[in-house]
Write a protein that holds these residues in place. Sequence first.
Motif, mmCIF file in Angstrom:
data_model
loop_
_atom_site.group_PDB
_atom_site.id
_atom_site.type_symbol
_atom_site.label_atom_id
_atom_site.label_comp_id
_atom_site.label_asym_id
_atom_site.label_seq_id
_atom_site.Cartn_x
_atom_site.Cartn_y
_atom_site.Cartn_z
ATOM 1 N N LYS A 54 75.918 6.516 23.110
ATOM 2 C CA LYS A 54 76.937 6.265 24.136
ATOM 3 C C LYS A 54 76.294 6.058 25.512
ATOM 4 C CE LYS A 54 80.647 8.822 21.816
ATOM 5 N NZ LYS A 54 81.557 9.992 21.880
ATOM 6 N N LEU A 55 75.275 6.850 25.808
ATOM 7 C CA LEU A 55 74.587 6.711 27.092
ATOM 8 C C LEU A 55 73.873 5.364 27.184
ATOM 9 C CD1 LEU A 55 73.136 10.338 27.376
ATOM 10 C CD2 LEU A 55 74.978 9.361 28.772
ATOM 11 N N ALA A 56 73.269 4.948 26.080
ATOM 12 C CA ALA A 56 72.588 3.647 26.061
ATOM 13 C C ALA A 56 73.591 2.520 26.296
ATOM 14 C CB ALA A 56 71.867 3.455 24.728
ATOM 15 N N ASP A 57 74.751 2.624 25.652
ATOM 16 C CA ASP A 57 75.791 1.604 25.833
ATOM 17 C C ASP A 57 76.235 1.544 27.293
ATOM 18 O OD1 ASP A 57 75.753 0.919 23.182
ATOM 19 O OD2 ASP A 57 77.512 2.109 22.633
ATOM 20 N N LYS A 58 76.417 2.714 27.901
ATOM 21 C CA LYS A 58 76.898 2.769 29.284
ATOM 22 C C LYS A 58 75.867 2.164 30.244
ATOM 23 C CE LYS A 58 80.423 4.242 31.785
ATOM 24 N NZ LYS A 58 80.753 5.669 31.933
ATOM 25 N N LEU A 59 74.593 2.368 29.933
ATOM 26 C CA LEU A 59 73.530 1.821 30.780
ATOM 27 C C LEU A 59 73.207 0.371 30.435
ATOM 28 C CD1 LEU A 59 71.108 4.889 30.888
ATOM 29 C CD2 LEU A 59 72.427 3.962 32.805
ATOM 30 N N GLY A 60 73.731 -0.092 29.308
ATOM 31 C CA GLY A 60 73.499 -1.476 28.913
ATOM 32 C C GLY A 60 72.081 -1.750 28.461
ATOM 33 N N VAL A 61 71.476 -0.769 27.791
ATOM 34 C CA VAL A 61 70.110 -0.948 27.298
ATOM 35 C C VAL A 61 70.063 -0.611 25.812
ATOM 36 C CG1 VAL A 61 69.083 -0.395 29.532
ATOM 37 C CG2 VAL A 61 69.424 1.427 27.856
ATOM 38 N N PRO A 62 69.104 -1.180 25.076
ATOM 39 C CA PRO A 62 68.950 -0.810 23.665
ATOM 40 C C PRO A 62 68.616 0.670 23.542
ATOM 41 C CG PRO A 62 67.724 -2.811 24.172
ATOM 42 C CD PRO A 62 68.159 -2.236 25.484
ATOM 43 N N LEU A 63 69.080 1.278 22.487
ATOM 44 C CA LEU A 63 68.846 2.706 22.281
ATOM 45 C C LEU A 63 67.360 3.031 22.238
ATOM 46 C CD1 LEU A 63 69.971 5.495 21.734
ATOM 47 C CD2 LEU A 63 70.195 4.886 19.325
ATOM 48 N N ARG A 64 66.567 2.206 21.549
ATOM 49 C CA ARG A 64 65.127 2.463 21.447
ATOM 50 C C ARG A 64 64.469 2.440 22.822
ATOM 51 N NH1 ARG A 64 60.960 1.880 17.706
ATOM 52 N NH2 ARG A 64 62.386 2.918 16.282
ATOM 53 N N GLU A 65 64.956 1.581 23.716
ATOM 54 C CA GLU A 65 64.389 1.513 25.064
ATOM 55 C C GLU A 65 64.684 2.788 25.839
ATOM 56 O OE1 GLU A 65 65.320 -1.014 29.081
ATOM 57 O OE2 GLU A 65 64.994 -2.170 27.249
ATOM 58 N N LEU A 66 65.841 3.364 25.577
ATOM 59 C CA LEU A 66 66.248 4.546 26.333
ATOM 60 C C LEU A 66 65.403 5.770 25.991
ATOM 61 C CD1 LEU A 66 68.296 5.620 28.399
ATOM 62 C CD2 LEU A 66 69.782 6.213 26.493
ATOM 63 N N ILE A 67 65.139 5.980 24.710
ATOM 64 C CA ILE A 67 64.413 7.196 24.330
ATOM 65 C C ILE A 67 62.965 6.928 23.950
ATOM 66 C CG2 ILE A 67 66.514 8.336 23.571
ATOM 67 C CD1 ILE A 67 65.693 7.820 20.723
ATOM 68 N N GLY A 68 62.583 5.651 23.880
ATOM 69 C CA GLY A 68 61.197 5.325 23.585
ATOM 70 C C GLY A 68 60.783 5.756 22.193
ATOM 71 N N MET A 69 59.500 5.931 21.995
ATOM 72 C CA MET A 69 58.973 6.298 20.683
ATOM 73 C C MET A 69 59.031 7.804 20.447
ATOM 74 S SD MET A 69 58.324 3.338 19.575
ATOM 75 C CE MET A 69 57.373 3.603 18.085
ATOM 76 N N GLN A 70 59.558 8.542 21.434
ATOM 77 C CA GLN A 70 59.608 9.997 21.283
ATOM 78 C C GLN A 70 60.519 10.449 20.155
ATOM 79 O OE1 GLN A 70 59.511 8.473 24.221
ATOM 80 N NE2 GLN A 70 58.537 9.707 25.802
ATOM 81 N N GLU A 71 61.393 9.566 19.685
ATOM 82 C CA GLU A 71 62.280 9.938 18.590
ATOM 83 C C GLU A 71 61.478 10.386 17.368
ATOM 84 O OE1 GLU A 71 64.492 6.449 17.603
ATOM 85 O OE2 GLU A 71 62.801 5.464 16.642
ATOM 86 N N LYS A 72 60.266 9.836 17.226
ATOM 87 C CA LYS A 72 59.442 10.148 16.059
ATOM 88 C C LYS A 72 58.872 11.561 16.123
ATOM 89 C CE LYS A 72 58.254 5.283 15.585
ATOM 90 N NZ LYS A 72 57.189 4.261 15.617
ATOM 91 N N GLN A 73 58.957 12.184 17.301
ATOM 92 C CA GLN A 73 58.447 13.540 17.449
ATOM 93 C C GLN A 73 59.550 14.579 17.243
ATOM 94 O OE1 GLN A 73 56.725 13.542 21.372
ATOM 95 N NE2 GLN A 73 55.506 11.708 20.970
ATOM 96 N N MET A 74 60.760 14.119 17.021
ATOM 97 C CA MET A 74 61.885 15.034 16.884
ATOM 98 C C MET A 74 62.084 15.444 15.430
ATOM 99 S SD MET A 74 64.555 13.325 19.558
ATOM 100 C CE MET A 74 64.135 13.192 21.294
ATOM 101 N N GLU A 75 62.971 16.397 15.212
ATOM 102 C CA GLU A 75 63.223 16.897 13.871
ATOM 103 C C GLU A 75 63.726 15.778 12.965
ATOM 104 O OE1 GLU A 75 65.910 20.148 14.051
ATOM 105 O OE2 GLU A 75 64.520 21.464 15.121
ATOM 106 N N VAL A 76 63.443 15.922 11.680
ATOM 107 C CA VAL A 76 63.837 14.900 10.710
ATOM 108 C C VAL A 76 65.343 14.678 10.729
ATOM 109 C CG1 VAL A 76 63.979 14.361 8.249
ATOM 110 C CG2 VAL A 76 61.853 15.265 9.204
ATOM 111 N N SER A 77 66.113 15.755 10.800
ATOM 112 C CA SER A 77 67.572 15.622 10.785
ATOM 113 C C SER A 77 68.061 14.777 11.959
ATOM 114 C CB SER A 77 68.241 16.999 10.813
ATOM 115 O OG SER A 77 67.847 17.728 11.966
ATOM 116 N N PHE A 78 67.429 14.955 13.129
ATOM 117 C CA PHE A 78 67.803 14.152 14.297
ATOM 118 C C PHE A 78 67.438 12.689 14.064
ATOM 119 C CE2 PHE A 78 66.848 12.009 18.261
ATOM 120 C CZ PHE A 78 67.956 12.298 19.037
#
Length: 204
Positions: A54-78
């Motif tokens: 939702k935050l990415a949509d509001k900012l008008g940016v792709p989700l991957r751009e918003l959180i970068g590659m850090q998603e890969k460091q998060m828990e598997v469930s996330f």
Amino acid sequence: MLLDAKFTIGQRFKHIRIEKGVSQAQLVDGICSIAVVSQIECDRKYPSAELWGKLADKLGVPLRELIGMQEKQMEVSFQIDMVRVYIDKADHTHALELIDELEQRADLLEHQRIELLICRAECYRTARVFEKVVELLVPFLQNQQIRQNVEDVVLCDTYNKLGNAHYWLNDFEKAYFVFNSLDPDDVHFKISNCRCWNTLGNRG
């Protein structure tokens, strides 16, 4: 937009928000509170995958751009939740990329592997690559007839995906067989009656 990979998620998020000229108050309208955004930007809170979307949509940016590659460091469930958000946004490339990476992990639990398989099938379904859906789900459901380690509601959804894939491939005999394998009296087994009747009509 390329940001230093050393940026934390909060720093990246704040940088993009400011660059877009969006205040915290404008950003949170109808989504969350200013306090939540402040905590995210200070890396004191990490929102759900759905809220990130939702935050990415509001900012008008792709989700991957918003959180970068850090998603890969998060828990598997996330990360699995992130896959679902990518699919909802029709970002099939990043969804499949993340699925591929997660499936290589040795620490995945069995139910997580099943979730990823179903996510992959859903990704192919929404991309209308129905042949791939069939290739994935037929052996999975055959295996489930023996193992029976998936909840009824998940099993029902999986049968529906397979039946719909056969339907869109104009393989009405197989679609009918799949739909007919569900128990219509079970509350979990709610199938698309319209499509089922269409299938019956095409058989006739």
